[in-house]
Scaffold this active site. Sequence first.
Site, PDB file in Angstrom:
ATOM      1  N   ARG A 124       9.033  28.105  -9.009  1.00  0.00           N
ATOM      2  CA  ARG A 124       8.029  27.317  -8.359  1.00  0.00           C
ATOM      3  C   ARG A 124       7.864  25.895  -8.681  1.00  0.00           C
ATOM      4  O   ARG A 124       6.691  25.338  -8.553  1.00  0.00           O
ATOM      5  CB  ARG A 124       6.752  27.939  -8.561  1.00  0.00           C
ATOM      6  CG  ARG A 124       6.655  29.479  -8.214  1.00  0.00           C
ATOM      7  CD  ARG A 124       6.664  29.924  -7.045  1.00  0.00           C
ATOM      8  NE  ARG A 124       6.486  31.084  -6.628  1.00  0.00           N
ATOM      9  CZ  ARG A 124       7.738  32.026  -6.807  1.00  0.00           C
ATOM     10  NH1 ARG A 124       8.897  31.494  -6.756  1.00  0.00           N
ATOM     11  NH2 ARG A 124       7.695  33.067  -6.925  1.00  0.00           N
ATOM     12  N   SER A 147      -0.852  34.322  -4.773  1.00  0.00           N
ATOM     13  CA  SER A 147      -1.221  34.571  -6.127  1.00  0.00           C
ATOM     14  C   SER A 147      -1.954  33.098  -6.520  1.00  0.00           C
ATOM     15  O   SER A 147      -1.341  31.930  -6.081  1.00  0.00           O
ATOM     16  CB  SER A 147      -0.092  34.597  -6.956  1.00  0.00           C
ATOM     17  OG  SER A 147       0.424  35.938  -6.912  1.00  0.00           O
ATOM     18  N   GLU A 204      -0.556  27.641  -8.908  1.00  0.00           N
ATOM     19  CA  GLU A 204       0.381  27.609  -7.988  1.00  0.00           C
ATOM     20  C   GLU A 204      -0.099  26.984  -6.708  1.00  0.00           C
ATOM     21  O   GLU A 204       0.557  26.280  -5.955  1.00  0.00           O
ATOM     22  CB  GLU A 204       0.990  29.034  -7.770  1.00  0.00           C
ATOM     23  CG  GLU A 204       2.291  29.075  -7.016  1.00  0.00           C
ATOM     24  CD  GLU A 204       2.699  30.552  -6.744  1.00  0.00           C
ATOM     25  OE1 GLU A 204       2.810  31.485  -7.565  1.00  0.00           O
ATOM     26  OE2 GLU A 204       3.136  30.683  -5.441  1.00  0.00           O
TER      27      GLU A 204
HETATM   28  C1  LIG Z   1      -0.720  36.189   1.425  1.00  0.00           C
HETATM   29  C2  LIG Z   1       0.395  34.987   0.677  1.00  0.00           C
HETATM   30  C3  LIG Z   1       1.408  35.517  -0.123  1.00  0.00           C
HETATM   31  C4  LIG Z   1       2.148  34.481  -0.599  1.00  0.00           C
HETATM   32  N1  LIG Z   1       3.140  35.131  -1.330  1.00  0.00           N
HETATM   33  C5  LIG Z   1       3.988  34.324  -1.969  1.00  0.00           C
HETATM   34  C6  LIG Z   1       5.201  34.658  -2.477  1.00  0.00           C
HETATM   35  O1  LIG Z   1       5.568  35.779  -2.654  1.00  0.00           O
HETATM   36  N2  LIG Z   1       6.109  33.489  -3.005  1.00  0.00           N
HETATM   37  C7  LIG Z   1       5.781  32.345  -3.151  1.00  0.00           C
HETATM   38  O2  LIG Z   1       6.399  31.685  -3.571  1.00  0.00           O
HETATM   39  N3  LIG Z   1       4.494  31.728  -2.526  1.00  0.00           N
HETATM   40  C8  LIG Z   1       3.785  32.859  -2.059  1.00  0.00           C
HETATM   41  N4  LIG Z   1       2.465  32.354  -1.183  1.00  0.00           N
HETATM   42  C9  LIG Z   1       2.032  30.896  -1.257  1.00  0.00           C
HETATM   43  C10 LIG Z   1       2.742  30.259   0.179  1.00  0.00           C
HETATM   44  O3  LIG Z   1       3.130  31.097   1.056  1.00  0.00           O
HETATM   45  C11 LIG Z   1       3.946  29.104  -0.221  1.00  0.00           C
HETATM   46  O4  LIG Z   1       3.682  28.414  -1.264  1.00  0.00           O
HETATM   47  C12 LIG Z   1       4.307  28.484   0.749  1.00  0.00           C
HETATM   48  O5  LIG Z   1       5.534  27.844   0.732  1.00  0.00           O
HETATM   49  C13 LIG Z   1       3.214  27.311   1.193  1.00  0.00           C
HETATM   50  O6  LIG Z   1       3.704  26.977   2.718  1.00  0.00           O
HETATM   51  P1  LIG Z   1       2.857  26.223   3.760  1.00  0.00           P
HETATM   52  O7  LIG Z   1       3.647  25.834   4.735  1.00  0.00           O
HETATM   53  O8  LIG Z   1       1.463  26.938   3.989  1.00  0.00           O
HETATM   54  O9  LIG Z   1       2.338  25.096   2.785  1.00  0.00           O
HETATM   55  P2  LIG Z   1       0.883  24.149   2.324  1.00  0.00           P
HETATM   56  O10 LIG Z   1       0.240  25.408   1.773  1.00  0.00           O
HETATM   57  O11 LIG Z   1       0.344  23.706   3.611  1.00  0.00           O
HETATM   58  O12 LIG Z   1       1.197  22.919   1.228  1.00  0.00           O
HETATM   59  C14 LIG Z   1       1.908  23.387   0.062  1.00  0.00           C
HETATM   60  C15 LIG Z   1       2.200  22.125  -0.501  1.00  0.00           C
HETATM   61  O13 LIG Z   1       3.590  21.823   0.077  1.00  0.00           O
HETATM   62  C16 LIG Z   1       3.646  20.328   0.213  1.00  0.00           C
HETATM   63  N5  LIG Z   1       4.255  20.239   1.495  1.00  0.00           N
HETATM   64  C17 LIG Z   1       4.230  20.719   2.846  1.00  0.00           C
HETATM   65  N6  LIG Z   1       5.318  20.386   3.640  1.00  0.00           N
HETATM   66  C18 LIG Z   1       5.816  19.571   2.910  1.00  0.00           C
HETATM   67  C19 LIG Z   1       6.902  18.604   3.552  1.00  0.00           C
HETATM   68  N7  LIG Z   1       7.594  18.720   4.524  1.00  0.00           N
HETATM   69  N8  LIG Z   1       7.282  17.829   2.528  1.00  0.00           N
HETATM   70  C20 LIG Z   1       6.934  17.654   1.387  1.00  0.00           C
HETATM   71  N9  LIG Z   1       5.630  18.616   0.800  1.00  0.00           N
HETATM   72  C21 LIG Z   1       5.373  19.294   1.608  1.00  0.00           C
HETATM   73  C22 LIG Z   1       1.927  19.859   0.471  1.00  0.00           C
HETATM   74  O14 LIG Z   1       1.852  18.659   0.376  1.00  0.00           O
HETATM   75  C23 LIG Z   1       1.384  21.105  -0.435  1.00  0.00           C
HETATM   76  O15 LIG Z   1       1.386  20.288  -1.661  1.00  0.00           O
HETATM   77  C24 LIG Z   1       1.864  33.096  -0.424  1.00  0.00           C
HETATM   78  C25 LIG Z   1       0.841  33.020   0.140  1.00  0.00           C
HETATM   79  C26 LIG Z   1      -0.152  33.804   0.995  1.00  0.00           C
HETATM   80  C27 LIG Z   1      -1.318  33.372   1.689  1.00  0.00           C
END
Ligand SMILES: Cc1cc2nc3c(=O)[nH]c(=O)nc-3n(C[C@H](O)[C@H](O)[C@H](O)COP(=O)(O)OP(=O)(O)OC[C@H]3O[C@@H](n4cnc5c(N)ncnc54)[C@H](O)[C@@H]3O)c2cc1C
Length: 327
Positions: A174, A225, A315
């Site tokens: 992560r 999480s 996280e």
């Molecule tokens: C129901 C649920 C289940 C999940 N299960 C998992 C799992 O099993 N495993 C796991 O790893 N995660 C899990 N997650 C967490 C989440 O899905 C991941 O962290 C995902 O990668 C976040 O994507 P996002 O586009 O929504 O990012 P955001 O939440 O919008 O942003 C997250 C971070 O990424 C940065 N970011 C976004 N885009 C860019 C870019 N282009 N360049 C640089 N930085 C950027 C942002 O600045 C921020 O700090 C889960 C979340 C939910 C809601």
Amino acid sequence: MVHTEETLARLAAIPELTVLTGAPLSDYTRFAIGGPADIYTETASAEAFIAALSVARSSGQDYVVIGGGTNLIVSDAGFRGIVLRFTAKRILAAGNRVVADSGAVLQDLVDFTVDRGLKGLETLAGIPGSVGAAIYGNAGAYGHSISERVRTVRFYDGSTVCVFDNAACEFLYRESIFKKHKEWIIFSTELAMDTADAAQLRKTADDIVKVRNEKFPVTMKCAGSIFKNLLLAELPDRAARQVPERVVREGKVAAAYFLEEVNAKGMTRGDIHVATYHANLLYNGGAGTAADLRWLIDELKSRVSEKFGITLEEEVQYVGFRDGVRP
Ligand SMILES: Cc1cc2nc3c(=O)[nH]c(=O)nc-3n(C[C@H](O)[C@H](O)[C@H](O)COP(=O)(O)OP(=O)(O)OC[C@H]3O[C@@H](n4cnc5c(N)ncnc54)[C@H](O)[C@@H]3O)c2cc1C
């Protein structure tokens, strides 16, 4: 510092850039929590994004990049500054190489590869959010992370578009170098896949999604999480001694184990709840606030710290909190 009106005018002059004022960030987060952003911008054009970033930097105002908002906790006061979102969604394949824009939905990338019999991302099925954020946080599940497939990442460091190979991305559980350089913006990634039977990959992916949907119903307002799992080898002796062997998987101890031991399950603050079946899953019942969410997270951290002498690490990423965390 340049006045917001002037910043707004400069942003509005950038072609292909959507600019909104006072957009409620609760509309952009899966928690459905967060006050307004002074300025919200989005574009699918790398040129427009770079231009917007340059305006943001020269304005002296704070700025933040978001993806799908599935891993964010945004303050009730919102964000005083400029929110930037890159929405390009192209996914292309040549042989076993796949290139995906950072704004693509991770599940679309998983489906794209699975349907073509390209193996390596099927266990990431059902992880919400964008490809860019998956690289940023090295998203993964079922023992695999996206970093295992990343060949290169194309990003903007504030002055140039750069390409890093896998080693330069410094991926860990992560973690990636992009978490240490929040000003770097990921534009796309190239992935190296293996080949396999598409029907078998589809079954693996669908089975995983089924299990995940039971744990995280699609309408649940949450971030998955809240806390990272911990490496047994890195735990202080006092904590390691209290961990039974049965809870150690691939050298990791689930944060949920420590949370269960401090009776986290079912805890509530306002309309923020800890799931009764999963101690590391906090969700918004509908009227929850960031303040209550923060309170519960702090309470859980302090209980675990008291009992085990360890500090759980989030996280989730915070937006709009003073010193990066506090409202
Ligand atoms: C129901 C649920 C289940 C999940 N299960 C998992 C799992 O099993 N495993 C796991 O790893 N995660 C899990 N997650 C967490 C989440 O899905 C991941 O962290 C995902 O990668 C976040 O994507 P996002 O586009 O929504 O990012 P955001 O939440 O919008 O942003 C997250 C971070 O990424 C940065 N970011 C976004 N885009 C860019 C870019 N282009 N360049 C640089 N930085 C950027 C942002 O600045 C921020 O700090 C889960 C979340 C939910 C809601």
